[in-house]
Design a protein around this motif. Structure first.
Motif, PDB file in Angstrom:
ATOM      1  N   GLU A 254       1.947   2.106  11.764  1.00 40.76           N
ATOM      2  CA  GLU A 254       0.749   2.068  11.988  1.00 40.76           C
ATOM      3  C   GLU A 254       0.833   3.155  13.050  1.00 40.76           C
ATOM      4  OE1 GLU A 254      -1.581   0.944  10.810  1.00 40.76           O
ATOM      5  OE2 GLU A 254      -1.083  -0.486   8.904  1.00 40.76           O
ATOM      6  N   ASP A 255       2.103   3.433  13.677  1.00 33.63           N
ATOM      7  CA  ASP A 255       1.850   4.035  15.019  1.00 33.63           C
ATOM      8  C   ASP A 255       1.332   5.677  14.556  1.00 33.63           C
ATOM      9  OD1 ASP A 255       2.168   2.660  17.223  1.00 33.63           O
ATOM     10  OD2 ASP A 255       4.503   2.680  16.744  1.00 33.63           O
ATOM     11  N   CYS A 256       1.979   5.821  13.648  1.00 33.89           N
ATOM     12  CA  CYS A 256       1.950   7.121  13.019  1.00 33.89           C
ATOM     13  C   CYS A 256       0.212   7.710  12.076  1.00 33.89           C
ATOM     14  CB  CYS A 256       3.038   7.401  12.072  1.00 33.89           C
ATOM     15  SG  CYS A 256       4.369   7.758  13.004  1.00 33.89           S
TER      16      CYS A 256
ATOM     17  N   PHE B 139       8.341  10.746   8.615  1.00 34.00           N
ATOM     18  CA  PHE B 139       6.891  11.446   7.490  1.00 34.00           C
ATOM     19  C   PHE B 139       7.229  11.447   5.695  1.00 34.00           C
ATOM     20  CE2 PHE B 139       5.270  14.399   5.919  1.00 34.00           C
ATOM     21  CZ  PHE B 139       3.606  14.423   6.035  1.00 34.00           C
ATOM     22  N   MET B 140       6.228  10.714   5.647  1.00 38.64           N
ATOM     23  CA  MET B 140       6.659  10.070   4.049  1.00 38.64           C
ATOM     24  C   MET B 140       7.622   9.277   2.860  1.00 38.64           C
ATOM     25  SD  MET B 140       5.082  13.859   2.324  1.00 38.64           S
ATOM     26  CE  MET B 140       5.058  13.248   1.073  1.00 38.64           C
ATOM     27  N   ASP B 141       8.298   8.019   4.228  1.00 41.43           N
ATOM     28  CA  ASP B 141       9.679   7.860   3.951  1.00 41.43           C
ATOM     29  C   ASP B 141       8.983   6.443   2.962  1.00 41.43           C
ATOM     30  OD1 ASP B 141       8.362   6.166   5.643  1.00 41.43           O
ATOM     31  OD2 ASP B 141      10.422   5.988   7.097  1.00 41.43           O
ATOM     32  N   GLY B 142       7.916   6.601   2.688  1.00 38.55           N
ATOM     33  CA  GLY B 142       8.224   5.274   1.820  1.00 38.55           C
ATOM     34  C   GLY B 142       7.572   3.811   2.707  1.00 38.55           C
ATOM     35  N   THR B 143       7.217   3.576   3.665  1.00 37.10           N
ATOM     36  CA  THR B 143       6.979   2.910   4.465  1.00 37.10           C
ATOM     37  C   THR B 143       6.075   3.481   5.925  1.00 37.10           C
ATOM     38  OG1 THR B 143       9.161   1.718   4.837  1.00 37.10           O
ATOM     39  CG2 THR B 143       8.461   0.803   6.641  1.00 37.10           C
TER      40      THR B 143
ATOM     41  N   CYS C  52      -1.327  12.290  13.228  1.00 35.17           N
ATOM     42  CA  CYS C  52       0.288  12.033  13.614  1.00 35.17           C
ATOM     43  C   CYS C  52       0.413  12.286  11.615  1.00 35.17           C
ATOM     44  CB  CYS C  52       1.177  10.384  14.151  1.00 35.17           C
ATOM     45  SG  CYS C  52       0.951  10.519  15.630  1.00 35.17           S
ATOM     46  N   LEU C  53      -0.580  12.785  11.122  1.00 38.56           N
ATOM     47  CA  LEU C  53      -0.457  12.747   9.721  1.00 38.56           C
ATOM     48  C   LEU C  53      -0.692  12.418   8.883  1.00 38.56           C
ATOM     49  CD1 LEU C  53       1.350  16.272   9.697  1.00 38.56           C
ATOM     50  CD2 LEU C  53      -0.747  16.534  10.300  1.00 38.56           C
ATOM     51  N   PHE C  54      -0.878  11.242   9.463  1.00 41.85           N
ATOM     52  CA  PHE C  54      -1.423  10.063   8.477  1.00 41.85           C
ATOM     53  C   PHE C  54       0.065   9.356   8.275  1.00 41.85           C
ATOM     54  CE2 PHE C  54      -5.769  11.540   8.572  1.00 41.85           C
ATOM     55  CZ  PHE C  54      -6.520  10.844   8.615  1.00 41.85           C
ATOM     56  N   ASP C  55       1.250   9.605   8.992  1.00 38.59           N
ATOM     57  CA  ASP C  55       2.276   9.205   8.606  1.00 38.59           C
ATOM     58  C   ASP C  55       2.861   9.570   6.835  1.00 38.59           C
ATOM     59  OD1 ASP C  55       4.596   7.842   8.934  1.00 38.59           O
ATOM     60  OD2 ASP C  55       4.130   5.775   7.881  1.00 38.59           O
ATOM     61  N   GLY C  56       2.343  10.784   6.747  1.00 37.90           N
ATOM     62  CA  GLY C  56       2.508  11.115   5.294  1.00 37.90           C
ATOM     63  C   GLY C  56       2.043  10.451   4.444  1.00 37.90           C
ATOM     64  N   ARG C  57       0.382   9.332   4.330  1.00 31.39           N
ATOM     65  CA  ARG C  57       0.160   8.817   3.273  1.00 31.39           C
ATOM     66  C   ARG C  57       0.720   7.890   3.618  1.00 31.39           C
ATOM     67  NH1 ARG C  57      -5.120  10.524   4.333  1.00 31.39           N
ATOM     68  NH2 ARG C  57      -4.885  13.034   4.042  1.00 31.39           N
ATOM     69  N   ASP C  58       1.650   7.535   4.370  1.00 32.09           N
ATOM     70  CA  ASP C  58       2.329   5.990   3.383  1.00 32.09           C
ATOM     71  C   ASP C  58       2.088   4.558   3.509  1.00 32.09           C
ATOM     72  OD1 ASP C  58       4.417   7.550   2.852  1.00 32.09           O
ATOM     73  OD2 ASP C  58       5.615   7.171   4.754  1.00 32.09           O
TER      74      ASP C  58
ATOM     75  N   GLU D 111      -1.206   4.049   2.531  1.00 30.80           N
ATOM     76  CA  GLU D 111      -1.749   3.583   1.261  1.00 30.80           C
ATOM     77  C   GLU D 111      -1.810   3.348   0.687  1.00 30.80           C
ATOM     78  OE1 GLU D 111      -4.512   7.970   0.621  1.00 30.80           O
ATOM     79  OE2 GLU D 111      -4.484   8.360   2.948  1.00 30.80           O
ATOM     80  N   LYS D 112      -2.714   2.509  -0.592  1.00 30.39           N
ATOM     81  CA  LYS D 112      -2.317   1.949  -1.515  1.00 30.39           C
ATOM     82  C   LYS D 112      -2.397   2.217  -2.570  1.00 30.39           C
ATOM     83  CE  LYS D 112      -0.496  -0.942   1.730  1.00 30.39           C
ATOM     84  NZ  LYS D 112       0.641  -1.039   1.447  1.00 30.39           N
ATOM     85  N   ASN D 113      -1.260   2.552  -4.064  1.00 31.09           N
ATOM     86  CA  ASN D 113      -2.095   2.609  -4.958  1.00 31.09           C
ATOM     87  C   ASN D 113      -2.859   4.360  -5.190  1.00 31.09           C
ATOM     88  OD1 ASN D 113      -1.789   0.161  -5.983  1.00 31.09           O
ATOM     89  ND2 ASN D 113      -3.646  -0.763  -5.131  1.00 31.09           N
ATOM     90  N   LEU D 114      -2.358   5.198  -4.598  1.00 23.67           N
ATOM     91  CA  LEU D 114      -2.742   6.300  -4.536  1.00 23.67           C
ATOM     92  C   LEU D 114      -2.428   6.683  -5.614  1.00 23.67           C
ATOM     93  CD1 LEU D 114      -4.246   8.214  -2.397  1.00 23.67           C
ATOM     94  CD2 LEU D 114      -2.405   9.010  -1.617  1.00 23.67           C
TER      95      LEU D 114
END
Length: 218
Positions: free
Chosen positions: A171-173, A164-168, A178-184, A186-189
């Motif tokens: 897609e499974d998360c 979660f939120m590891d910068g990578t 799965c909380l959208f993988d901590g927004r990892d 998303e681009k240019n947020l």
């Protein structure tokens, strides 16, 4: 029946050959087979959908089955996520944690910090201790989320709380459960408004809707 005896081992798939009284032989077949030589499969092991990944393909065998796994999945039923796995025939393995990996070492450091913060004794005290509100610290016994485990509905093969939120982008998360993988993914947020940033972090998933935090940035 056949005119041959049992010397040629005619019975297949574990069938037992017996000399027939009238000449020839007869095969006593295991439950999943039939036919003169037990060569006909009567049970399709794939009917129970044993392959756990939706993209896996099942091939029936007599008394068994094979799962063909997609990339990054291994195991007899393709049930284990492995970033380096090329895919292919699923084989039963015992998953082993790679303690040399960055995430494993980082998680261990976080758990040591939990002990230093005395989080085990604070868990479940009906008070939100922010320093313990992490996966490594068991989310402070859910004291900070109204007693709700935020990952309870996450069924991805990846342990999403570890990445979660590891910068990578995993897609499974990348889904609501799965909380959208901590927004990892998303681009240019853009960054959260600094006026609200600290407030929104402290009040995340507290059961109340704060309109100024209800956006992708926060």
């Amino acid at each position: 029946l056949s005119g041959y005896d049992c010397d040629s081992d005619p019975c297949q798939n574990g069938g037992v050959c017996r000399i027939f009284e009238g000449g020839g032989y007869v095969c006593d077949c295991p439950p999943e087979t039939t036919g003169v030589n037990c060569d006909i499969d009567i049970i399709n092991e794939c009917d129970s959908n044993p392959c756990m990944h939706p993209e896996a393909t099942c091939q029936n065998k007599i008394g068994d089955y094979i799962c063909y796994c997609p990339p990054r999945h291994v195991g007899k039923n393709c049930e284990i996520f492995d970033r380096s796995a090329p895919g292919g025939i699923g084989r039963a393995i015992r998953p082993q944690q790679d303690f040399s990996s960055y995430h494993a070492r980082d998680l261990e450091k976080q758990r040591q910090q939990c002990l230093r913060n005395n989080c085990p004794s604070k868990r479940g005290n009906i008070r939100c201790d922010e320093e313990c509100n992490t996966y490594a610290c068991d989310f402070d016994g859910n004291d900070c989320s109204l007693g709700i485990n935020p990952w309870v509905n996450c069924t991805a093969p990846t342990k999403c709380w570890e990445v979660f939120m590891d910068g990578t982008c995993n897609e499974d998360c990348n889904n609501p459960q799965c909380l959208f993988d901590g927004r990892d993914c998303e681009k240019n947020l853009q960054a959260c408004n600094p006026i609200y940033d600290e407030y929104c972090q402290k009040h995340y998933a507290n059961g109340y809707c704060d309109n100024w935090c209800n956006n992708a940035e926060c």
